[in-house]
Design a protein around this motif. Structure first.
Motif, PDB file in Angstrom:
ATOM      1  N   ALA A   1      20.283   5.141  21.951  1.00 45.52           N
ATOM      2  CA  ALA A   1      18.920   5.771  22.727  1.00 45.52           C
ATOM      3  C   ALA A   1      17.495   5.454  22.711  1.00 45.52           C
ATOM      4  CB  ALA A   1      18.685   7.282  22.388  1.00 45.52           C
ATOM      5  N   PHE A   2      17.252   4.318  21.937  1.00 43.30           N
ATOM      6  CA  PHE A   2      15.935   3.546  21.466  1.00 43.30           C
ATOM      7  C   PHE A   2      16.133   2.235  20.802  1.00 43.30           C
ATOM      8  CE2 PHE A   2      14.210   7.681  20.568  1.00 43.30           C
ATOM      9  CZ  PHE A   2      13.091   7.176  21.442  1.00 43.30           C
ATOM     10  N   ALA A   3      17.438   2.084  21.314  1.00 41.99           N
ATOM     11  CA  ALA A   3      17.937   0.353  21.272  1.00 41.99           C
ATOM     12  C   ALA A   3      16.981   0.005  21.810  1.00 41.99           C
ATOM     13  CB  ALA A   3      19.277  -0.192  22.041  1.00 41.99           C
ATOM     14  N   GLU A   4      15.922  -0.614  22.841  1.00 36.71           N
ATOM     15  CA  GLU A   4      15.394  -1.590  23.756  1.00 36.71           C
ATOM     16  C   GLU A   4      14.149  -1.433  22.839  1.00 36.71           C
ATOM     17  OE1 GLU A   4      12.499  -2.795  27.020  1.00 36.71           O
ATOM     18  OE2 GLU A   4      14.327  -1.293  27.640  1.00 36.71           O
ATOM     19  N   VAL A   5      13.361  -0.544  22.394  1.00 34.92           N
ATOM     20  CA  VAL A   5      12.654   0.209  21.548  1.00 34.92           C
ATOM     21  C   VAL A   5      12.301  -0.254  20.267  1.00 34.92           C
ATOM     22  CG1 VAL A   5      10.672   1.652  20.389  1.00 34.92           C
ATOM     23  CG2 VAL A   5      11.950   1.859  23.003  1.00 34.92           C
ATOM     24  N   ASP A   6      13.561   0.361  19.201  1.00 28.55           N
ATOM     25  CA  ASP A   6      13.952  -1.101  18.149  1.00 28.55           C
ATOM     26  C   ASP A   6      13.935  -2.114  18.251  1.00 28.55           C
ATOM     27  OD1 ASP A   6      13.374   1.609  17.799  1.00 28.55           O
ATOM     28  OD2 ASP A   6      16.014   2.619  17.585  1.00 28.55           O
ATOM     29  N   ALA A   7      14.569  -2.791  18.777  1.00 30.19           N
ATOM     30  CA  ALA A   7      14.422  -4.500  19.498  1.00 30.19           C
ATOM     31  C   ALA A   7      12.569  -4.445  19.295  1.00 30.19           C
ATOM     32  CB  ALA A   7      15.186  -5.291  20.061  1.00 30.19           C
ATOM     33  N   ALA A   8      12.212  -3.842  19.659  1.00 32.96           N
ATOM     34  CA  ALA A   8      10.591  -4.504  20.153  1.00 32.96           C
ATOM     35  C   ALA A   8       9.982  -3.932  18.753  1.00 32.96           C
ATOM     36  CB  ALA A   8       9.690  -3.564  21.203  1.00 32.96           C
ATOM     37  N   VAL A   9       9.924  -2.954  18.272  1.00 33.20           N
ATOM     38  CA  VAL A   9       9.617  -2.515  16.803  1.00 33.20           C
ATOM     39  C   VAL A   9      10.101  -4.017  15.793  1.00 33.20           C
ATOM     40  CG1 VAL A   9       9.276  -0.786  14.827  1.00 33.20           C
ATOM     41  CG2 VAL A   9       9.682  -0.089  16.909  1.00 33.20           C
ATOM     42  N   THR A  10      11.239  -4.401  15.602  1.00 32.93           N
ATOM     43  CA  THR A  10      12.207  -5.043  14.938  1.00 32.93           C
ATOM     44  C   THR A  10      11.245  -6.627  15.231  1.00 32.93           C
ATOM     45  OG1 THR A  10      14.379  -3.961  14.641  1.00 32.93           O
ATOM     46  CG2 THR A  10      14.358  -6.704  14.140  1.00 32.93           C
TER      47      THR A  10
ATOM     48  N   LEU B   1       4.459  -9.137  21.200  1.00 33.97           N
ATOM     49  CA  LEU B   1       4.286  -7.415  21.430  1.00 33.97           C
ATOM     50  C   LEU B   1       5.020  -7.376  22.835  1.00 33.97           C
ATOM     51  CD1 LEU B   1       0.456  -7.302  20.713  1.00 33.97           C
ATOM     52  CD2 LEU B   1       2.002  -5.115  20.163  1.00 33.97           C
ATOM     53  N   PRO B   2       5.107  -5.813  22.811  1.00 30.38           N
ATOM     54  CA  PRO B   2       6.050  -5.835  24.248  1.00 30.38           C
ATOM     55  C   PRO B   2       4.985  -6.719  25.568  1.00 30.38           C
ATOM     56  CG  PRO B   2       6.043  -3.785  23.001  1.00 30.38           C
ATOM     57  CD  PRO B   2       4.657  -4.889  22.090  1.00 30.38           C
ATOM     58  N   GLN B   3       5.402  -6.693  27.139  1.00 32.53           N
ATOM     59  CA  GLN B   3       4.653  -6.708  27.903  1.00 32.53           C
ATOM     60  C   GLN B   3       4.196  -5.770  27.851  1.00 32.53           C
ATOM     61  OE1 GLN B   3       4.112 -10.186  29.153  1.00 32.53           O
ATOM     62  NE2 GLN B   3       5.384 -11.069  27.244  1.00 32.53           N
ATOM     63  N   ALA B   4       2.928  -5.400  29.096  1.00 29.90           N
ATOM     64  CA  ALA B   4       2.267  -5.009  29.352  1.00 29.90           C
ATOM     65  C   ALA B   4       3.296  -3.896  30.579  1.00 29.90           C
ATOM     66  CB  ALA B   4       1.082  -5.098  30.241  1.00 29.90           C
ATOM     67  N   THR B   5       3.714  -5.105  31.369  1.00 31.83           N
ATOM     68  CA  THR B   5       4.657  -4.300  32.381  1.00 31.83           C
ATOM     69  C   THR B   5       6.113  -3.197  31.707  1.00 31.83           C
ATOM     70  OG1 THR B   5       5.941  -6.287  32.730  1.00 31.83           O
ATOM     71  CG2 THR B   5       4.465  -5.517  34.165  1.00 31.83           C
ATOM     72  N   THR B   6       6.542  -4.383  30.333  1.00 35.12           N
ATOM     73  CA  THR B   6       7.585  -2.801  30.019  1.00 35.12           C
ATOM     74  C   THR B   6       7.137  -2.049  28.976  1.00 35.12           C
ATOM     75  OG1 THR B   6       8.800  -5.298  29.192  1.00 35.12           O
ATOM     76  CG2 THR B   6       9.234  -3.938  27.796  1.00 35.12           C
TER      77      THR B   6
ATOM     78  N   ALA C   1       8.444   9.333  25.516  1.00 36.36           N
ATOM     79  CA  ALA C   1       9.207   9.320  24.191  1.00 36.36           C
ATOM     80  C   ALA C   1       9.298   7.726  23.700  1.00 36.36           C
ATOM     81  CB  ALA C   1      10.882   9.648  24.112  1.00 36.36           C
ATOM     82  N   GLU C   2       9.911   6.507  24.735  1.00 33.92           N
ATOM     83  CA  GLU C   2       9.826   5.521  23.902  1.00 33.92           C
ATOM     84  C   GLU C   2       8.355   4.880  23.191  1.00 33.92           C
ATOM     85  OE1 GLU C   2      13.430   3.494  26.773  1.00 33.92           O
ATOM     86  OE2 GLU C   2      11.869   4.163  27.327  1.00 33.92           O
ATOM     87  N   GLN C   3       7.357   4.886  23.902  1.00 36.32           N
ATOM     88  CA  GLN C   3       6.213   4.880  23.646  1.00 36.32           C
ATOM     89  C   GLN C   3       5.963   5.577  22.052  1.00 36.32           C
ATOM     90  OE1 GLN C   3       3.191   5.532  26.822  1.00 36.32           O
ATOM     91  NE2 GLN C   3       3.580   3.597  27.562  1.00 36.32           N
TER      92      GLN C   3
END
Length: 653
Positions: free
Chosen positions: A503-512, A520-525, A532-534
């Protein structure tokens, strides 16, 4: 003020009266169905003085004037009281009510006493004991109480014009749950003692009064510059659901069954935000059966409203903080709508079973969100809920009573852990659904609502129904469900259905990545992520962040400029716990304009926990903002900052 003579209506049904003198065959059929509930051990409500087995309120008729100058309501409450044979008195709940006199339905004076407050439970208020004529019952007697609320009545929030969006007219709203309505209505203020009601409320022009019932038509113009508004609720409801609001408000239609009230300055944004309401209603009906309340209207209140929402029938109360411009926080609307089945239709008998209202509702909310907004959003919102539950269990320990869904005896309804009631309840029903299958579970839950409509319920009843209609003697299924461990046990049972890790695979990868190298994530990302992801990303940030880290986060993700209050709150919480000075002006402005306890108390806690730096800031802000907060929010923050009545927040040496 004229005495409002209440009309008689059929209603759906009055709650049963239990008395030793009444045998089962003397009671109406519907009362024989409910009769065992009120005297079962789980149904006993420790937070009422009422003795419903002897005499019970079945209907309330209010005739009240709103006095904004004195900050009180004043008038009469006419109660229909069902008294058992031989009953000589009825006991009501009060908290600070000023009683002018009590009469029967023919105008004859009745003797009454106001008892002392329970020294071990001051929030319970004090009992009003009224002497009745001798009952040959079970029969119905009428009691008319002339009274006024106190200016400090906890259920009523009186706002000066400058505390509203328009700034020209005063405003008042009520918040009855859990046991606050006894501060403005003399009745038996207990969730199991359901009552029908009606009301006539007068207010000065041009203010409009709305209530959690059906309007009887246009207001009556009075000669003294006031107008009278009349309402009725024919469905029996727990008394905490009697609610009113009055102010300079206007109405916008959303659909055939729904609309929204708000101050004119907020109406367009409010109507746009709740534009999906008809779809949400259809989803709820399709999932769990008939919507029994007629209309589903909402009111967006001024910011001091302490909750996200309150499920008052026919008129959900909403905080303005949910308005984000993109409907990303509409899970709140789905939640309050879901209460139309769980909580309003079938209500817990005592506050110890809070999960029967909120846990079941949160599960239904998630199902409605899935139906309207899709599986991905529903799964993400469940993942956020489950993460909150895990954090709470980790903080308190898996053996802590705070982690039990059914709260221990003696626990104040204001002192329960929301994660145990809302989030653990959701996980429990998700687990049952996954174990027995969605189709079977939906059929059972729909039948639960239908067969217990307009009745109180207990955990014991819920589990008995599950066992009778779903488990049906299957020992292996009983073992897999772990029902008693879920409801009565602590921690998170081993059979829990966890959210999808993807569910949050991309976000959790960004957290790691951020934790490892501050990448940091790109502004466009970031802009492409759901709300919910933010929220997930911000909630998972490291506890300790430097000023440079926070400045970089804000520059890259524009956190301080977010229009979503959920995002803005998480940003401010991270900034304040790390003593980030540039965020202080925004925190000061945020805490001055927002009264929602979910945001206010944690931000004051974050400041206070830093020590001298944050405590000086917190005391200064709180001295300026306390008067604008609801009593519930004030009570929480008072404890954080050491506020003393009549003084200021604790000074810092």
């Amino acid at each position: 003020m004229r005495l409002f003579i209440p009309f008689r209506h059929a209603g759906l049904m009055a709650l049963p009266l239990l008395a030793a003198s009444c045998t089962a065959d003397q009671l109406p059929e519907e009362e024989r169905v409910i009769a065992p509930i009120l005297t079962s051990a789980q149904a006993i409500d420790e937070f009422t003085y009422a003795r419903p087995a002897e005499a019970r309120v079945t209907h309330v008729a209010l005739d009240l004037d709103l006095d904004f100058e004195a900050r009180r309501v004043e008038g009469t409450a006419t109660l229909d009281v069902q008294a058992a044979q031989g009953a000589r008195e009825v006991v009501l709940d009060s908290n600070g009510l000023v009683i002018g006199g009590v009469t029967d339905g023919q105008g004859n004076d009745l003797q009454f006493t106001i008892g002392a407050a329970d020294p071990g439970n001051a929030e319970k208020g004090e009992p009003i004991t009224i002497q009745l004529g001798q009952s040959t019952g079970p029969d119905l007697q009428q009691v008319v109480i002339a009274y006024a609320s106190a200016p400090e009545a906890e259920a009523l929030q009186w706002l000066d014009p400058e505390q509203t969006a328009g700034g020209r007219y005063p405003f008042v709203f009520s918040q009855g749950q859990a046991i606050l309505n006894r501060s403005w209505i003399p009745t038996q203020d207990s969730p199991g003692i359901r009552q029908t009601w009606e009301a006539r409320i007068t207010a000065p022009e041009p203010l409009t009064v709305v209530m959690s019932g059906i309007s009887r038509g246009d207001p009556e113009e009075l000669e003294n510059g006031r107008r009278a508004f009349e309402f009725t609720m024919d469905n029996s409801v727990p008394p905490y659901l009697i609610a009113l609001a009055a102010g300079n408000i206007e109405f916008a239609e959303v659909g055939a069954r729904s609309g929204v009230w708000a101050e004119p300055e907020m109406l367009a944004a409010a109507a746009e935000e709740v534009g999906d309401t008809e779809e949400l209603i259809d989803a709820g009906i399709g999932l769990f059966g008939e919507y029994r309340w007629g209309r589903y209207d909402m009111i967006v209140l001024p910011p001091s409203f302490p909750y996200g929402g309150m499920e008052n029938p026919t008129l959900t109360f909403l905080t303005p903080t949910f308005i984000a411009g993109d409907r990303s926080n509409n899970g709140l609307v789905a939640h309050e709508l879901a209460h139309s089945w769980s909580g309003n239709l079938v209500t817990y008998s005592s506050w110890r079973d809070g999960w029967l209202n909120e846990g079941v509702t949160s599960y239904i909310e998630n199902r409605i969100v899935e139906q309207v907004y899709g599986e991905d959003r529903a799964e993400q919102e469940y993942a956020l809920s489950f993460a909150s539950l895990e954090d709470m269990v980790e903080t308190n320990g898996a053996d802590s009573p705070l982690t039990a869904m059914r709260t221990p005896d003696g626990t104040s309804p204001f002192d329960t852990a929301g994660e145990a009631i809302y989030d653990k309840g959701t996980a429990f029903l998700k687990t049952v659904e996954a174990t027995v299958g969605r189709e079977a579970f939906d059929e059972w839950l729909t039948n639960w609502f239908d067969s217990h409509a307009f009745q109180p319920a207990t955990s014991e009843m819920f589990l008995a129904s599950l066992r009778e209609d779903l488990v049906a003697g299957d020992a292996e299924l009983e073992e897999r469900l772990m029902l008693d461990e879920w409801v009565y046990g602590t921690g998170i049972p081993d059979n829990v259905v966890r959210p999808d890790a993807a569910a949050f695979a991309e976000v959790d990868a960004a957290v790691t990545a951020y934790a490892a190298s501050k990448a940091l994530p790109q502004a466009t990302t970031w802009r492409g992520w759901t709300a919910a992801e933010q929220r997930r990303f911000l909630a998972e940030l490291p506890e300790r962040l430097s000023a440079d880290d926070l400045a970089a986060l804000d520059r890259a993700l524009s956190l301080s400029r977010s229009g979503n209050n959920e995002i803005l709150f998480l940003w401010l919480e991270a900034a304040l716990r790390n003593e980030y000075e540039p965020a202080v002006p925004q925190a000061r402005e945020f805490l001055a304009r927002v009264g929602r306890n979910k945001f206010v108390a944690p931000l004051f806690q974050a400041l206070w926990d830093t020590g001298e730096w944050g405590q000086r800031i917190a005391t200064g802000i709180y001295d300026d903002t306390r008067a604008g907060y609801h009593s519930m929010t004030r009570g929480n923050v008072d404890g954080i900052v050491g506020y003393e009545a009549g003084g200021e927040a604790a000074s810092v040496n």
